[in-house]
Write a protein that holds these residues in place. Structure first.
Motif, mmCIF file in Angstrom:
data_model
loop_
_atom_site.group_PDB
_atom_site.id
_atom_site.type_symbol
_atom_site.label_atom_id
_atom_site.label_comp_id
_atom_site.label_asym_id
_atom_site.label_seq_id
_atom_site.Cartn_x
_atom_site.Cartn_y
_atom_site.Cartn_z
ATOM 1 N N PHE A 119 0.792 4.768 -5.001
ATOM 2 C CA PHE A 119 1.748 4.238 -4.017
ATOM 3 C C PHE A 119 1.333 2.872 -3.501
ATOM 4 O O PHE A 119 2.025 2.290 -2.682
ATOM 5 C CB PHE A 119 1.839 5.201 -2.819
ATOM 6 C CG PHE A 119 0.484 5.500 -2.234
ATOM 7 C CD1 PHE A 119 -0.123 4.600 -1.382
ATOM 8 C CD2 PHE A 119 -0.195 6.664 -2.576
ATOM 9 C CE1 PHE A 119 -1.389 4.848 -0.873
ATOM 10 C CE2 PHE A 119 -1.463 6.920 -2.076
ATOM 11 C CZ PHE A 119 -2.053 6.003 -1.218
ATOM 12 N N CYS A 120 0.188 2.356 -3.952
ATOM 13 C CA CYS A 120 -0.411 1.205 -3.268
ATOM 14 C C CYS A 120 -0.250 -0.080 -4.061
ATOM 15 O O CYS A 120 -0.561 -0.127 -5.254
ATOM 16 C CB CYS A 120 -1.897 1.485 -3.023
ATOM 17 S SG CYS A 120 -2.781 0.054 -2.400
ATOM 18 N N HIS A 121 0.224 -1.096 -3.381
ATOM 19 C CA HIS A 121 0.438 -2.373 -4.043
ATOM 20 C C HIS A 121 -0.883 -3.030 -4.417
ATOM 21 O O HIS A 121 -1.025 -3.604 -5.498
ATOM 22 C CB HIS A 121 1.250 -3.283 -3.118
ATOM 23 C CG HIS A 121 1.860 -4.426 -3.833
ATOM 24 N ND1 HIS A 121 1.312 -5.675 -3.824
ATOM 25 C CD2 HIS A 121 2.953 -4.498 -4.613
ATOM 26 C CE1 HIS A 121 2.052 -6.474 -4.559
ATOM 27 N NE2 HIS A 121 3.055 -5.790 -5.050
ATOM 28 N N THR A 122 -1.879 -2.913 -3.547
ATOM 29 C CA THR A 122 -3.200 -3.470 -3.886
ATOM 30 C C THR A 122 -3.774 -2.770 -5.108
ATOM 31 O O THR A 122 -4.383 -3.399 -5.964
ATOM 32 C CB THR A 122 -4.176 -3.307 -2.695
ATOM 33 O OG1 THR A 122 -3.636 -4.016 -1.591
ATOM 34 C CG2 THR A 122 -5.537 -3.860 -3.019
ATOM 35 N N GLY A 123 -3.553 -1.457 -5.185
ATOM 36 C CA GLY A 123 -4.064 -0.692 -6.317
ATOM 37 C C GLY A 123 -3.504 -1.192 -7.643
ATOM 38 O O GLY A 123 -4.113 -1.005 -8.700
ATOM 39 N N MET A 166 -9.253 -1.104 6.556
ATOM 40 C CA MET A 166 -8.146 -0.393 5.929
ATOM 41 C C MET A 166 -7.319 -1.356 5.081
ATOM 42 O O MET A 166 -6.223 -1.056 4.662
ATOM 43 C CB MET A 166 -7.256 0.141 7.059
ATOM 44 C CG MET A 166 -6.752 1.533 6.881
ATOM 45 S SD MET A 166 -5.821 2.031 8.334
ATOM 46 C CE MET A 166 -6.930 3.153 9.133
ATOM 47 N N GLY A 167 -7.843 -2.577 4.906
ATOM 48 C CA GLY A 167 -7.103 -3.576 4.132
ATOM 49 C C GLY A 167 -7.292 -3.345 2.637
ATOM 50 O O GLY A 167 -7.362 -2.205 2.183
ATOM 51 N N MET A 168 -7.390 -4.439 1.888
ATOM 52 C CA MET A 168 -7.500 -4.297 0.437
ATOM 53 C C MET A 168 -8.885 -3.772 0.078
ATOM 54 O O MET A 168 -9.889 -4.226 0.620
ATOM 55 C CB MET A 168 -7.274 -5.664 -0.212
ATOM 56 C CG MET A 168 -5.962 -6.280 0.232
ATOM 57 S SD MET A 168 -5.732 -7.973 -0.334
ATOM 58 C CE MET A 168 -5.301 -7.658 -2.013
HETATM 59 S S1 SF4 Z 1 -6.562 -0.245 -1.488
HETATM 60 FE FE1 SF4 Z 1 -7.388 1.087 -3.112
HETATM 61 S S2 SF4 Z 1 -8.055 2.948 -2.072
HETATM 62 FE FE2 SF4 Z 1 -6.729 1.841 -0.622
HETATM 63 S S3 SF4 Z 1 -4.711 2.788 -0.958
HETATM 64 FE FE3 SF4 Z 1 -4.853 0.971 -2.288
HETATM 65 S S4 SF4 Z 1 -5.581 1.725 -4.298
HETATM 66 FE FE4 SF4 Z 1 -5.968 3.357 -2.766
#
Ligand code: SF4
Length: 359
Positions: A119-123, A166-168
């Motif tokens: 679900f994560c854009h950074t991921g 809780m950031g990237m």
């Molecule tokens: S930054 Fe990494 S650990 Fe945090 S929600 Fe996104 S993918 Fe998951």
């Protein structure tokens, strides 16, 4: 010629060791610490209680830097988002979320992330590298500069009162640097953010959670997002490596060491995926089984282009929250902030990176 050494991010001992190399006594390190983290100075010439000779030696061999601000957006609700760039051109995001008389700065620990939550854009940006302790602390310093919160007031009335990691990035994948950075941020003679006001959020890297309790003792948040292994592994593939049983046992250990704190379980509300009442019942059973002092943080999903999920309806989120509360657990719904400034983590970075590529 040797490169100059960055002072921001050195631990107290490391700073004292640098001063010892210059033939100075440990109390000089204490004075410089105060200038760096209580007064926020970035120029050795402002350190007026040091001799001219020492100031010259310091400027010859050392630097005090800040990450460069590439972009800053301020939302209509005053949420502020920065895109910051480090010396090698790598970029991360930082967010400040103000409340009435206080506020939280959300800092990043890695460029990209290796955990790959679906679900994560950074991921979706892969991992590039870990941030140094100085780069982690430097983000908070940029926020302090922006809100002119220097010198650090002795009382607790500052706006940048809380820090959330809780950031990237996954902080426990860069734990040594995160520990150094948070020790600097919580140091009472410097930035002085109390540990009660620092929250570290992890996707559940179970074997490293105890070290956070032992060495930092900050508040812990765990990204849970599902009540059972089957569903959690689909949403968060890291669950295959550290399944729920291990994560919950690590939470139990955490609470044996940091006894006074609830653990917050982050729960993103994904339409038709994890938002049924049955899921809420399973969550309650899970917490009871492991006897965790828990509270939930229900997060409305903020969709980003290309993501596979939709946000749960308001009614469903509220019903889910009520069910958890009936089971004895606080489950507030997080108020979505900064909706008008691409608030999903990682989006500002992607947008700017694309624009810069086109230039
Ligand atoms: S930054 Fe990494 S650990 Fe945090 S929600 Fe996104 S993918 Fe998951």
């Amino acid at each position: 010629m040797n490169e100059k050494i960055e002072l921001i991010g050195l631990s107290r001992d490391e700073l004292a060791a640098e001063l010892a190399k210059l033939g100075e006594k440990p109390f000089r390190a204490k004075q410089i610490w105060h200038w760096l983290y209580n007064q926020g100075v970035t120029d050795f010439s402002a350190m007026t209680n040091l001799s001219k000779d020492l100031r010259e030696k310091l400027s010859a061999g050392y630097v005090i830097s800040r990450p460069k601000v590439v972009a800053r957006q301020i939302s209509s609700d005053k949420t502020s988002k920065w895109l910051l760039e480090f010396a090698d051109g790598q970029r991360v995001e930082m967010v400040y979320i103000p409340e009435e008389d206080r506020g939280a700065v959300c800092i990043s620990t890695q460029v990209g992330c290796a955990v790959g939550c679906t679900f994560c854009h950074t991921g979706s940006q892969r991992i590039t590298r870990n941030l140094t302790a100085g780069e982690i602390v430097g983000q908070f310093l940029v926020a302090r500069d922006a809100y002119n919160e220097w010198p650090t007031p002795a009382n607790e009335t500052r706006f940048l009162s809380n820090v959330v990691v809780m950031g990237m990035g996954e902080p426990l994948h860069n734990l040594d640097n995160v520990i150094t950075a948070l020790k600097i941020i919580s140091d009472g003679e410097g930035l002085a953010v109390s540990k009660r006001r620092i929250t570290l959020s992890t996707s559940g890297i179970a074997p490293k959670m105890t070290r956070v309790a032992q060495e930092l003792g900050v508040k812990l948040a765990v990204s849970l997002h599902a009540p059972n292994n089957e569903l959690r592994s689909k949403i968060m593939p890291i669950n295959n490596k550290y399944p729920l049983e291990e994560v919950m046992q690590a939470c139990q250990e955490y609470q044996k060491i940091v006894t006074s704190r609830f653990i917050t379980f982050e729960y993103l509300m994904l339409d038709g995926i994890n938002d049924s009442l049955d899921c809420a019942h399973q969550l309650i059973a899970l917490m009871k089984k492991y006897k965790i002092g828990a509270k939930f943080n229900l997060i409305p999903f903020n969709p980003w282009p290309g993501c596979a999920y939709k946000p749960s309806s308001r009614n469903r989120v509220m019903a889910f929250s009520r069910e958890l509360e009936k089971g004895g657990y606080a489950a507030p719904v997080r108020v979505a902030r900064g909706q008008d400034i691409l608030a999903a983590c990682g989006q500002l970075k992607s947008k700017k990176d694309e624009e810069d590529k086109k230039k």
